[in-house]
Motif scaffolding. Structure first.
Motif, PDB file in Angstrom:
ATOM      1  N   LEU A 138      70.368  11.958  10.137  1.00  0.00           N
ATOM      2  CA  LEU A 138      70.139  10.815  11.272  1.00  0.00           C
ATOM      3  C   LEU A 138      68.848  10.304  11.556  1.00  0.00           C
ATOM      4  O   LEU A 138      68.606   9.324  11.527  1.00  0.00           O
ATOM      5  N   ARG A 139      67.790  11.252  10.922  1.00  0.00           N
ATOM      6  CA  ARG A 139      66.186  10.890  10.932  1.00  0.00           C
ATOM      7  C   ARG A 139      66.245   9.618   9.963  1.00  0.00           C
ATOM      8  O   ARG A 139      65.410   8.652  10.158  1.00  0.00           O
ATOM      9  N   GLN A 140      66.466  10.087   8.716  1.00  0.00           N
ATOM     10  CA  GLN A 140      66.302   9.018   7.782  1.00  0.00           C
ATOM     11  C   GLN A 140      66.875   7.637   7.978  1.00  0.00           C
ATOM     12  O   GLN A 140      66.343   6.665   7.859  1.00  0.00           O
ATOM     13  N   ALA A 141      68.211   7.650   8.655  1.00  0.00           N
ATOM     14  CA  ALA A 141      68.823   6.348   8.967  1.00  0.00           C
ATOM     15  C   ALA A 141      67.985   5.713  10.116  1.00  0.00           C
ATOM     16  O   ALA A 141      67.881   4.474   9.863  1.00  0.00           O
ATOM     17  N   ILE A 142      67.542   6.410  10.994  1.00  0.00           N
ATOM     18  CA  ILE A 142      66.854   5.725  11.959  1.00  0.00           C
ATOM     19  C   ILE A 142      65.485   5.126  11.203  1.00  0.00           C
ATOM     20  O   ILE A 142      65.170   4.051  11.980  1.00  0.00           O
ATOM     21  N   ARG A 143      64.706   5.944  10.562  1.00  0.00           N
ATOM     22  CA  ARG A 143      63.479   5.363   9.810  1.00  0.00           C
ATOM     23  C   ARG A 143      63.930   4.148   9.099  1.00  0.00           C
ATOM     24  O   ARG A 143      63.066   3.404   9.204  1.00  0.00           O
ATOM     25  N   THR A 144      65.211   4.090   8.411  1.00  0.00           N
ATOM     26  CA  THR A 144      65.421   2.679   7.776  1.00  0.00           C
ATOM     27  C   THR A 144      65.484   1.786   8.706  1.00  0.00           C
ATOM     28  O   THR A 144      64.919   0.394   8.623  1.00  0.00           O
ATOM     29  N   VAL A 145      66.093   2.074   9.847  1.00  0.00           N
ATOM     30  CA  VAL A 145      66.095   0.939  10.837  1.00  0.00           C
ATOM     31  C   VAL A 145      64.972   0.351  11.292  1.00  0.00           C
ATOM     32  O   VAL A 145      64.510  -0.725  11.488  1.00  0.00           O
ATOM     33  N   PHE A 146      63.957   1.162  11.768  1.00  0.00           N
ATOM     34  CA  PHE A 146      62.469   0.994  11.969  1.00  0.00           C
ATOM     35  C   PHE A 146      61.700  -0.063  11.111  1.00  0.00           C
ATOM     36  O   PHE A 146      60.872  -0.624  11.013  1.00  0.00           O
ATOM     37  N   ALA A 147      61.985   0.591   9.853  1.00  0.00           N
ATOM     38  CA  ALA A 147      61.149  -0.047   8.899  1.00  0.00           C
ATOM     39  C   ALA A 147      61.675  -1.501   8.578  1.00  0.00           C
ATOM     40  O   ALA A 147      60.901  -2.348   8.474  1.00  0.00           O
ATOM     41  N   ALA A 148      62.927  -1.440   8.726  1.00  0.00           N
ATOM     42  CA  ALA A 148      63.623  -2.999   8.779  1.00  0.00           C
ATOM     43  C   ALA A 148      62.842  -3.962   9.899  1.00  0.00           C
ATOM     44  O   ALA A 148      62.696  -5.170   9.739  1.00  0.00           O
ATOM     45  N   ALA A 149      62.917  -3.493  10.955  1.00  0.00           N
ATOM     46  CA  ALA A 149      62.376  -4.088  12.283  1.00  0.00           C
ATOM     47  C   ALA A 149      60.899  -4.485  12.017  1.00  0.00           C
ATOM     48  O   ALA A 149      60.546  -5.588  12.531  1.00  0.00           O
ATOM     49  N   ALA A 150      60.207  -3.374  11.204  1.00  0.00           N
ATOM     50  CA  ALA A 150      58.905  -3.880  11.074  1.00  0.00           C
ATOM     51  C   ALA A 150      58.408  -4.831  10.088  1.00  0.00           C
ATOM     52  O   ALA A 150      57.734  -5.635  10.454  1.00  0.00           O
ATOM     53  N   ARG A 151      59.293  -4.866   9.029  1.00  0.00           N
ATOM     54  CA  ARG A 151      59.320  -5.621   8.113  1.00  0.00           C
ATOM     55  C   ARG A 151      59.748  -7.227   8.505  1.00  0.00           C
ATOM     56  O   ARG A 151      58.957  -8.326   8.430  1.00  0.00           O
ATOM     57  N   GLU A 152      60.732  -7.317   9.577  1.00  0.00           N
ATOM     58  CA  GLU A 152      61.203  -8.604   9.890  1.00  0.00           C
ATOM     59  C   GLU A 152      61.398  -8.669  11.545  1.00  0.00           C
ATOM     60  O   GLU A 152      62.371  -8.602  12.155  1.00  0.00           O
ATOM     61  N   PRO A 153      60.399  -8.585  12.085  1.00  0.00           N
ATOM     62  CA  PRO A 153      60.266  -8.493  13.634  1.00  0.00           C
ATOM     63  C   PRO A 153      60.935  -9.668  14.350  1.00  0.00           C
ATOM     64  O   PRO A 153      61.420  -9.777  15.616  1.00  0.00           O
ATOM     65  N   ALA A 154      61.128 -10.761  13.605  1.00  0.00           N
ATOM     66  CA  ALA A 154      61.842 -12.135  14.023  1.00  0.00           C
ATOM     67  C   ALA A 154      63.165 -12.438  13.403  1.00  0.00           C
ATOM     68  O   ALA A 154      63.567 -13.493  13.200  1.00  0.00           O
TER      69      ALA A 154
END
Length: 437
Positions: A138-154
């Motif tokens: 779970l932790r790694q999957a959530i980190r993947t989501v947050f990393a994508a959000a940081a790269r593409e906030p819009a």
């Protein structure tokens, strides 16, 4: 958890805490090796109360937040003229109040800024791991989501790696769901891309409020919302249901028990009363049930969900088996954006059994529409001022439009937490003092 005295008041209440699996937390140093519920039951037997009030908060994450709500709610009850009326009607009126705490934070308002990149100093990944329940992967999957959000906030579209991570999170959550426990098991296959687009469209039509669900993180917040609905049912059907049984066995027949729920806490109180699934033990009937701005399906209590013949609401037994001997009262408000706007989006992820007739949405909350499809049991009323009487009848369901009084608030939740006004307290007292059948 200790007893708490409300600041500036002689009133006190017990605070009983449960974990995410519905087991009582026994970390109270005053409990002398036993769980605190045993002490409460012993104290209650000695006090011989005339009325016991059990309160459940909604999406409040920690004990201090729960205390803040209970302090406000109980203080409002004590200020109400209903308290004096109870003392007049009930010889030797002695109330005993219990607030229950359960971990219930799907997200914080600070997370709901445009673009979804605003967070408190706490590590947001760890916050979501805690909310959803830690397990391998779970932790790694959530980190993947947050990393994508940081790269593409819009982002205009959910990136492929985020979509894959969401499907993994969804599978992990489904693996630990309580077996056969509708409504959360009755959901359509989760489509994170479709949900991202729906949340994005909702943000564009929110009139610039700044309270959108936040780009790539939107599906994560909605999965969290679904998880809290599931958790409310788990904790209600678990330790809280067992505690209610023990409480009813320890007090006399003349002691009236009243349940009061807010938001997800309406799931907790309903599950506490109905018990697990459709079988097993059930509690005795209680005297009144107050569901304030409920974050549960508006079909939860009906015997036959419209356009889905033969499908009852999950808590239909509460009405069909007359588990509330007195009145059940709900409130709704057009100013509550938590249940009016965010709830349908969250329910779309959970796909609780909710099919709407003409004039009613497919997905809707009790806090937005009341308890529906309950003719002839349900009565539609306007919430009344604190000096205007109700004439609640035993065994009826009353849906109160509280928009005149539950209207103050801002941020993502709107007026969702505006529940400590004199009119709400008057309503709860009126339900508690209704004629005994």
């Amino acid at each position: 958890m200790p007893y708490r005295t409300i600041p500036g008041s002689a009133s006190r209440y017990a605070l009983l805490a449960f974990d995410a699996e519905g087991s009582e937390r026994s970390d109270d140093p005053d409990a002398r090796g036993s769980v605190f519920s045993e002490r409460i039951l012993a104290d209650m037997t000695a006090a011989t109360p005339t009325d016991v009030f059990i309160l459940s908060h909604g999406w409040k994450g920690d004990v201090p937040a729960a205390i803040e709500q209970y302090d406000r709610w109980i203080a409002a009850m004590d200020r109400s003229g209903g308290r004096a009326e109870a003392e007049r009607q009930r010889s030797g009126f002695t109330p005993f109040r219990i607030g229950v705490h359960w971990p219930s934070q799907p997200w914080g308002d600070e997370e709901l800024g445009a673009g979804g990149a605003s967070f408190a100093p706490v590590d947001p990944v760890e916050a979501y791991v805690e909310r959803l329940g830690d397990r391998p992967g779970l932790r790694q999957a959530i980190r993947t989501v947050f990393a994508a959000a940081a790269r593409e906030p819009a982002a205009e579209r959910l990136p492929a790696e985020a979509e894959d991570a969401y499907r993994q999170i969804d599978n992990l959550l489904a693996e630990v769901g309580s077996a056969g426990a509708a409504p959360d098991d009755d959901r359509e296959p989760f489509d994170p891309q479709a949900y991202f687009e729906a949340a994005h469209e909702d943000a564009e039509t929110s009139f610039g409020s700044g309270n959108d669900l936040g780009g790539i993180l939107a599906p994560l917040r909605q999965l969290s919302f679904w998880k809290m609905k599931q958790r409310g049912k788990v904790v209600g059907e678990g330790g809280m249901h067992s505690f209610l049984h023990a409480l009813q066995a320890s007090v006399g027949e003349e002691t009236r028990i009243h349940l009061m729920g807010h938001s997800f806490g309406c799931i907790v109180t309903s599950a506490m009363l109905c018990g697990p699934g459709t079988g097993g033990t059930r509690a005795k009937s209680i005297a009144s049930l107050s569901l304030v701005q409920g974050a549960l399906s508006h079909w939860s209590f009906c015997g036959d969900i419209p356009v889905s013949p033969g499908t009852p609401g999950y808590f239909n037994r509460l009405v069909a088996d007359r588990m509330v001997a007195g009145p059940t009262v709900t409130t709704r408000s057009i100013y509550d954006t938590a249940v009016g706007r965010f709830y349908p989006l969250g329910a779309g992820v959970a796909n609780q059994i909710a099919f709407g007739p003409e004039g009613m949405p497919r997905y809707g909350a009790v806090g937005a529409f009341g308890a529906q499809a309950l003719d002839p049991e349900a009565v539609e009323l306007e919430m009344r001022q604190a000096d205007q009487p109700y004439d609640f009848e035993a065994g009826r369901v009353y849906n109160l439009d509280a928009s005149r009084f539950i209207r103050n608030g801002d941020g993502a939740s709107g007026a969702h937490n505006d529940i400590d006004g004199p009119e709400v307290a008057h309503m709860v007292w009126s339900a508690a003092l209704a004629r005994k059948p």
